[in-house]
Design a protein around this motif. Sequence first.
Motif, PDB file in Angstrom:
ATOM      1  N   GLY A 124       0.787  -1.221   0.000  1.00  0.00           N
ATOM      2  CA  GLY A 124       0.000   0.000   0.000  1.00  0.00           C
ATOM      3  C   GLY A 124       0.821   1.273   0.000  1.00  0.00           C
ATOM      4  N   GLN A 125       2.139   1.169   0.088  1.00  0.00           N
ATOM      5  CA  GLN A 125       2.995   2.351   0.041  1.00  0.00           C
ATOM      6  C   GLN A 125       3.765   2.363  -1.273  1.00  0.00           C
ATOM      7  OE1 GLN A 125       5.412   2.261   3.585  1.00  0.00           O
ATOM      8  NE2 GLN A 125       3.810   3.202   4.814  1.00  0.00           N
ATOM      9  N   LEU A 126       4.022   3.564  -1.778  1.00  0.00           N
ATOM     10  CA  LEU A 126       4.749   3.731  -3.029  1.00  0.00           C
ATOM     11  C   LEU A 126       6.246   3.654  -2.770  1.00  0.00           C
ATOM     12  CD1 LEU A 126       4.469   4.405  -6.081  1.00  0.00           C
ATOM     13  CD2 LEU A 126       4.661   6.811  -5.447  1.00  0.00           C
ATOM     14  N   TYR A 127       6.947   2.869  -3.581  1.00  0.00           N
ATOM     15  CA  TYR A 127       8.403   2.704  -3.451  1.00  0.00           C
ATOM     16  C   TYR A 127       9.075   2.940  -4.790  1.00  0.00           C
ATOM     17  CZ  TYR A 127       7.563   0.704   1.125  1.00  0.00           C
ATOM     18  OH  TYR A 127       7.172   0.524   2.424  1.00  0.00           O
ATOM     19  N   SER A 128      10.363   3.206  -4.712  1.00  0.00           N
ATOM     20  CA  SER A 128      11.158   3.426  -5.916  1.00  0.00           C
ATOM     21  C   SER A 128      12.428   2.601  -5.824  1.00  0.00           C
ATOM     22  CB  SER A 128      11.508   4.914  -6.035  1.00  0.00           C
ATOM     23  OG  SER A 128      12.240   5.141  -7.207  1.00  0.00           O
ATOM     24  N   ALA A 129      12.838   2.056  -6.959  1.00  0.00           N
ATOM     25  CA  ALA A 129      14.095   1.314  -7.049  1.00  0.00           C
ATOM     26  C   ALA A 129      14.816   1.778  -8.311  1.00  0.00           C
ATOM     27  CB  ALA A 129      13.828  -0.187  -7.105  1.00  0.00           C
ATOM     28  N   GLU A 130      16.122   1.649  -8.320  1.00  0.00           N
ATOM     29  CA  GLU A 130      16.927   2.093  -9.451  1.00  0.00           C
ATOM     30  C   GLU A 130      17.671   0.908 -10.059  1.00  0.00           C
ATOM     31  OE1 GLU A 130      17.493   5.405 -10.524  1.00  0.00           O
ATOM     32  OE2 GLU A 130      15.972   6.116  -9.115  1.00  0.00           O
ATOM     33  N   PHE A 131      17.747   0.924 -11.383  1.00  0.00           N
ATOM     34  CA  PHE A 131      18.571  -0.027 -12.125  1.00  0.00           C
ATOM     35  C   PHE A 131      19.629   0.781 -12.863  1.00  0.00           C
ATOM     36  CE2 PHE A 131      15.148  -2.770 -11.162  1.00  0.00           C
ATOM     37  CZ  PHE A 131      15.589  -4.071 -11.321  1.00  0.00           C
ATOM     38  N   PHE A 132      20.828   0.250 -12.921  1.00  0.00           N
ATOM     39  CA  PHE A 132      21.935   0.905 -13.616  1.00  0.00           C
ATOM     40  C   PHE A 132      22.162   0.197 -14.946  1.00  0.00           C
ATOM     41  CE2 PHE A 132      26.452   1.009 -14.718  1.00  0.00           C
ATOM     42  CZ  PHE A 132      26.654   2.371 -14.794  1.00  0.00           C
ATOM     43  N   ALA A 133      22.314   0.993 -16.012  1.00  0.00           N
ATOM     44  CA  ALA A 133      22.580   0.425 -17.343  1.00  0.00           C
ATOM     45  C   ALA A 133      23.742   1.177 -17.980  1.00  0.00           C
ATOM     46  CB  ALA A 133      21.352   0.520 -18.227  1.00  0.00           C
ATOM     47  N   HIS A 134      24.675   0.420 -18.553  1.00  0.00           N
ATOM     48  CA  HIS A 134      25.844   0.990 -19.221  1.00  0.00           C
ATOM     49  C   HIS A 134      26.025   0.260 -20.547  1.00  0.00           C
ATOM     50  CE1 HIS A 134      30.449   1.947 -18.981  1.00  0.00           C
ATOM     51  NE2 HIS A 134      29.853   2.572 -19.982  1.00  0.00           N
ATOM     52  N   ASN A 135      25.954   1.012 -21.632  1.00  0.00           N
ATOM     53  CA  ASN A 135      26.084   0.450 -22.976  1.00  0.00           C
ATOM     54  C   ASN A 135      27.563   0.202 -23.285  1.00  0.00           C
ATOM     55  OD1 ASN A 135      26.091  -0.165 -25.687  1.00  0.00           O
ATOM     56  ND2 ASN A 135      25.241   1.779 -26.365  1.00  0.00           N
ATOM     57  N   LEU A 136      27.949  -1.054 -23.366  1.00  0.00           N
ATOM     58  CA  LEU A 136      29.324  -1.438 -23.672  1.00  0.00           C
ATOM     59  C   LEU A 136      29.441  -2.086 -25.049  1.00  0.00           C
ATOM     60  CD1 LEU A 136      30.133  -3.031 -20.188  1.00  0.00           C
ATOM     61  CD2 LEU A 136      30.809  -0.762 -20.995  1.00  0.00           C
ATOM     62  N   THR A 137      28.412  -1.922 -25.888  1.00  0.00           N
ATOM     63  CA  THR A 137      28.380  -2.597 -27.187  1.00  0.00           C
ATOM     64  C   THR A 137      29.270  -1.939 -28.229  1.00  0.00           C
ATOM     65  OG1 THR A 137      26.498  -1.304 -27.988  1.00  0.00           O
ATOM     66  CG2 THR A 137      25.999  -3.355 -26.804  1.00  0.00           C
ATOM     67  N   THR A 197      23.401   5.919 -26.423  1.00  0.00           N
ATOM     68  CA  THR A 197      24.515   6.204 -27.314  1.00  0.00           C
ATOM     69  C   THR A 197      25.708   5.342 -26.892  1.00  0.00           C
ATOM     70  OG1 THR A 197      25.242   8.038 -25.925  1.00  0.00           O
ATOM     71  CG2 THR A 197      23.758   8.572 -27.760  1.00  0.00           C
ATOM     72  N   VAL A 198      26.783   5.389 -27.656  1.00  0.00           N
ATOM     73  CA  VAL A 198      27.977   4.605 -27.355  1.00  0.00           C
ATOM     74  C   VAL A 198      28.496   4.984 -25.964  1.00  0.00           C
ATOM     75  CG1 VAL A 198      30.359   4.138 -28.047  1.00  0.00           C
ATOM     76  CG2 VAL A 198      28.586   4.418 -29.785  1.00  0.00           C
ATOM     77  N   ASN A 199      28.691   3.983 -25.122  1.00  0.00           N
ATOM     78  CA  ASN A 199      29.249   4.119 -23.782  1.00  0.00           C
ATOM     79  C   ASN A 199      28.349   4.903 -22.816  1.00  0.00           C
ATOM     80  OD1 ASN A 199      31.355   3.226 -22.144  1.00  0.00           O
ATOM     81  ND2 ASN A 199      32.320   5.241 -22.193  1.00  0.00           N
ATOM     82  N   GLU A 200      27.102   5.176 -23.177  1.00  0.00           N
ATOM     83  CA  GLU A 200      26.198   5.908 -22.276  1.00  0.00           C
ATOM     84  C   GLU A 200      25.832   5.032 -21.087  1.00  0.00           C
ATOM     85  OE1 GLU A 200      21.808   8.078 -22.191  1.00  0.00           O
ATOM     86  OE2 GLU A 200      22.595   7.340 -24.083  1.00  0.00           O
ATOM     87  N   GLN A 201      25.708   5.675 -19.948  1.00  0.00           N
ATOM     88  CA  GLN A 201      25.280   4.984 -18.745  1.00  0.00           C
ATOM     89  C   GLN A 201      24.285   5.848 -17.994  1.00  0.00           C
ATOM     90  OE1 GLN A 201      28.506   4.463 -15.874  1.00  0.00           O
ATOM     91  NE2 GLN A 201      29.748   5.844 -17.117  1.00  0.00           N
ATOM     92  N   ARG A 202      23.344   5.200 -17.319  1.00  0.00           N
ATOM     93  CA  ARG A 202      22.356   5.955 -16.558  1.00  0.00           C
ATOM     94  C   ARG A 202      21.640   5.061 -15.558  1.00  0.00           C
ATOM     95  NH1 ARG A 202      17.725   5.810 -21.148  1.00  0.00           N
ATOM     96  NH2 ARG A 202      19.332   6.306 -22.614  1.00  0.00           N
ATOM     97  N   ASP A 203      21.086   5.726 -14.547  1.00  0.00           N
ATOM     98  CA  ASP A 203      20.203   5.056 -13.602  1.00  0.00           C
ATOM     99  C   ASP A 203      18.789   5.177 -14.138  1.00  0.00           C
ATOM    100  OD1 ASP A 203      22.121   4.274 -11.722  1.00  0.00           O
ATOM    101  OD2 ASP A 203      22.072   6.221 -10.729  1.00  0.00           O
ATOM    102  N   MET A 204      18.050   4.090 -14.024  1.00  0.00           N
ATOM    103  CA  MET A 204      16.678   4.070 -14.533  1.00  0.00           C
ATOM    104  C   MET A 204      15.741   3.644 -13.402  1.00  0.00           C
ATOM    105  SD  MET A 204      17.321   2.483 -18.331  1.00  0.00           S
ATOM    106  CE  MET A 204      17.733   0.878 -17.688  1.00  0.00           C
ATOM    107  N   PRO A 205      14.739   4.488 -13.100  1.00  0.00           N
ATOM    108  CA  PRO A 205      13.856   4.186 -11.972  1.00  0.00           C
ATOM    109  C   PRO A 205      12.687   3.284 -12.334  1.00  0.00           C
ATOM    110  CG  PRO A 205      13.291   6.315 -12.873  1.00  0.00           C
ATOM    111  CD  PRO A 205      14.483   5.812 -13.664  1.00  0.00           C
TER     112      PRO A 205
END
Length: 181
Positions: free
Chosen positions: A93-106, A141-149
């Motif tokens: 019943g409570q709202l929560y947030s979690a983060e995932f990290f993604a880094h493009n190494l392709t 983009t190439v080598n881009e990284q970010r946290d995604m909620p």
Amino acid sequence: MSELKKAHRSLTWKLLAIAAGSFGFGFALVPLYNVICGVTGVGDQSALLKKAKVAAEHPDPSRTITVEFLGDAGGAGQWDFHPVKREIEVHPGQLYSAEFFAHNLTGQTVTVQAIPSIAPSKVAAYFHKTECFCFSPQHFTVNEQRDMPVRFIIDPAIPSYVDRITLSYTFYDESSRVSSR
């Protein structure tokens, strides 16, 4: 010769009937998709927010559920993709947030789609995501990284025997499919 013409004509009509049936089925998929989305809430942001609001009005602080997060980039090539925190304790019943990290190494610009999976599958109806990077393809983009909620709420009506939920995401490369549109 007339037997052959009859066979060809019969085959032609059968193929036309199959083509017309396929065309009609394609049109029938749109309302069917809308019904499925309406029932499950998948793809309908307003319905998800409404469900989350209703659930948040009656939180259950007496219960604690462990939500475990997993990330896999198996279908997208070279990536660093993982949850920032492996698990959190939540109250239904409570709202929560979690983060995932993604880094493009392709080594190239790509578009990926995260496909979620909830286990045990019986609790998926009680797990409501109000915001998620999985709702749409993500362009990197190439080598881009970010946290995604991902923001979620667990419905207080979840069965009492549930004390652990696993939310897993798998990345898939969608670059060719997205660029071809």
